[in-house]
Design a protein around this motif. Structure first.
Motif, mmCIF file in Angstrom:
data_model
loop_
_atom_site.group_PDB
_atom_site.id
_atom_site.type_symbol
_atom_site.label_atom_id
_atom_site.label_comp_id
_atom_site.label_asym_id
_atom_site.label_seq_id
_atom_site.Cartn_x
_atom_site.Cartn_y
_atom_site.Cartn_z
ATOM 1 N N ALA A 48 29.769 23.049 -7.664
ATOM 2 C CA ALA A 48 28.521 23.262 -6.925
ATOM 3 C C ALA A 48 28.370 22.215 -5.827
ATOM 4 C CB ALA A 48 27.329 23.209 -7.887
ATOM 5 N N LEU A 49 28.724 20.965 -6.159
ATOM 6 C CA LEU A 49 28.633 19.919 -5.149
ATOM 7 C C LEU A 49 29.566 20.191 -3.978
ATOM 8 C CD1 LEU A 49 28.404 16.596 -7.192
ATOM 9 C CD2 LEU A 49 26.704 17.516 -5.624
ATOM 10 N N HIS A 50 30.798 20.621 -4.278
ATOM 11 C CA HIS A 50 31.768 20.850 -3.221
ATOM 12 C C HIS A 50 31.458 22.102 -2.409
ATOM 13 C CE1 HIS A 50 34.411 17.522 -4.006
ATOM 14 N NE2 HIS A 50 34.447 17.807 -5.292
ATOM 15 N N LEU A 96 26.538 19.840 2.526
ATOM 16 C CA LEU A 96 25.829 18.603 2.824
ATOM 17 C C LEU A 96 26.545 17.345 2.316
ATOM 18 C CD1 LEU A 96 23.387 17.085 3.945
ATOM 19 C CD2 LEU A 96 22.185 17.612 1.806
ATOM 20 N N PRO A 97 26.917 17.258 1.025
ATOM 21 C CA PRO A 97 27.599 16.033 0.577
ATOM 22 C C PRO A 97 28.926 15.781 1.285
ATOM 23 C CG PRO A 97 26.814 17.309 -1.299
ATOM 24 C CD PRO A 97 26.671 18.183 -0.096
ATOM 25 N N VAL A 98 29.648 16.858 1.599
ATOM 26 C CA VAL A 98 30.939 16.712 2.272
ATOM 27 C C VAL A 98 30.736 16.181 3.684
ATOM 28 C CG1 VAL A 98 32.997 17.921 3.073
ATOM 29 C CG2 VAL A 98 31.969 18.538 0.873
ATOM 30 N N VAL A 99 29.781 16.764 4.396
ATOM 31 C CA VAL A 99 29.494 16.342 5.772
ATOM 32 C C VAL A 99 28.952 14.914 5.804
ATOM 33 C CG1 VAL A 99 27.906 16.733 7.696
ATOM 34 C CG2 VAL A 99 29.141 18.663 6.696
ATOM 35 N N ALA A 100 28.104 14.601 4.824
ATOM 36 C CA ALA A 100 27.417 13.315 4.849
ATOM 37 C C ALA A 100 28.288 12.148 4.397
ATOM 38 C CB ALA A 100 26.173 13.391 3.960
ATOM 39 N N ARG A 101 29.286 12.400 3.561
ATOM 40 C CA ARG A 101 30.012 11.315 2.903
ATOM 41 C C ARG A 101 30.550 10.242 3.836
ATOM 42 N NH1 ARG A 101 30.248 9.064 -2.279
ATOM 43 N NH2 ARG A 101 31.931 7.576 -2.149
#
Length: 250
Positions: A79-81, A85-90
């Motif tokens: 779900a995270l992947h 958003l988390p990928v772009v923000a990391r």
């Protein structure tokens, strides 16, 4: 509880299973506590626990000690992947963490609460209770306040809901929120966790809607008022970079 929800026809068993998972996720560790939380009969709850254990949604040790199972861990990472958003923000979060040397968080609003999507611990040795997947109140955290900066008509109601219906302090809270909105950043002055302060800014999508927030947190000795004010443009810049990656042009 299920009795409080109007369910579509044919979905009751699924809903009961989901309620069992939710109960375990919130701390129910045996059959008795599951039945107390869900309102299900003991035999029904027992059958559902067995089925959920078989498919890996729950883990059961010695007939008790319930916990979430490996299937949910796998799905959680997927779900995270699948969320961009988390990928772009990391990489932006990593750059910010390296610059400030303090703990950096990324969070969204989910079911009326702060939900942490990412965390990069700081280098000053302070351990905070936040973690990926953890939930916190909206009105007591800096990152939560940043997430609701555009929801001025809801500030008072949200505050009272998270303070057991009490209006004490609501006027002061609304006044602080108005100031935060003018500056485009919010702060936590140890309201959520003693000794912990943070500065946070909202992240916007292509339509200008706040969809997430980023924060920098540290213990009070590393977060005097002057430094917090100095961090506002730094955190806002990181939030703007993430926003631009999501298509925001403002």
């Amino acid at each position: 509880m299920l009795n409080d929800i109007s369910l579509p026809a044919g979905t009751q068993t699924l809903a009961r299973g989901l309620e069992v998972i939710r109960a375990v996720a919130h701390g129910a560790t045996d059959l008795r506590s599951v039945t107390e939380v869900t309102g299900l009969g003991r035999s029904t709850a027992h059958r559902l626990v067995q089925l959920l254990e078989r498919y890996g949604y729950l883990r059961v040790a010695a007939g008790r000690d319930y916990s979430l199972g490996p299937t949910l861990i796998e799905f959680g990472f997927r779900a995270l992947h699948q969320n961009p958003l988390p990928v772009v923000a990391r990489p932006i979060l990593e750059e910010l963490a390296e610059k400030v040397q303090d703990t950096v968080h990324l969070a969204i609003v989910d079911a009326g609460e702060v939900l942490y999507l990412d965390k990069i611990p700081g280098n000053r040795g302070a351990e905070m209770r936040s973690r990926i997947g953890h939930r916190m109140p909206l009105t007591k955290t800096g990152i939560g306040k940043a997430l609701i900066l555009d929801r001025g008509d809801e500030w008072r109601a949200l505050y009272e809901a998270e303070h057991r219906g009490s209006a004490d302090g609501a006027e002061e809270f609304v006044g602080r929120m108005e100031d935060y909105r003018r500056h485009g950043a919010a702060m936590d002055l140890e309201e959520n966790e003693p000794g912990i302060r943070c500065v946070s800014a909202p992240i916007r999508d292509a339509g200008g809607v706040i969809v997430a927030a980023v924060s920098v947190s540290a213990t009070k000795p590393f977060m005097p008022a002057q430094r917090m004010r100095g961090l506002v443009p730094v955190v806002r810049a990181a939030a703007r970079s993430i926003s631009r990656s999501l298509g925001y042009g403002g």
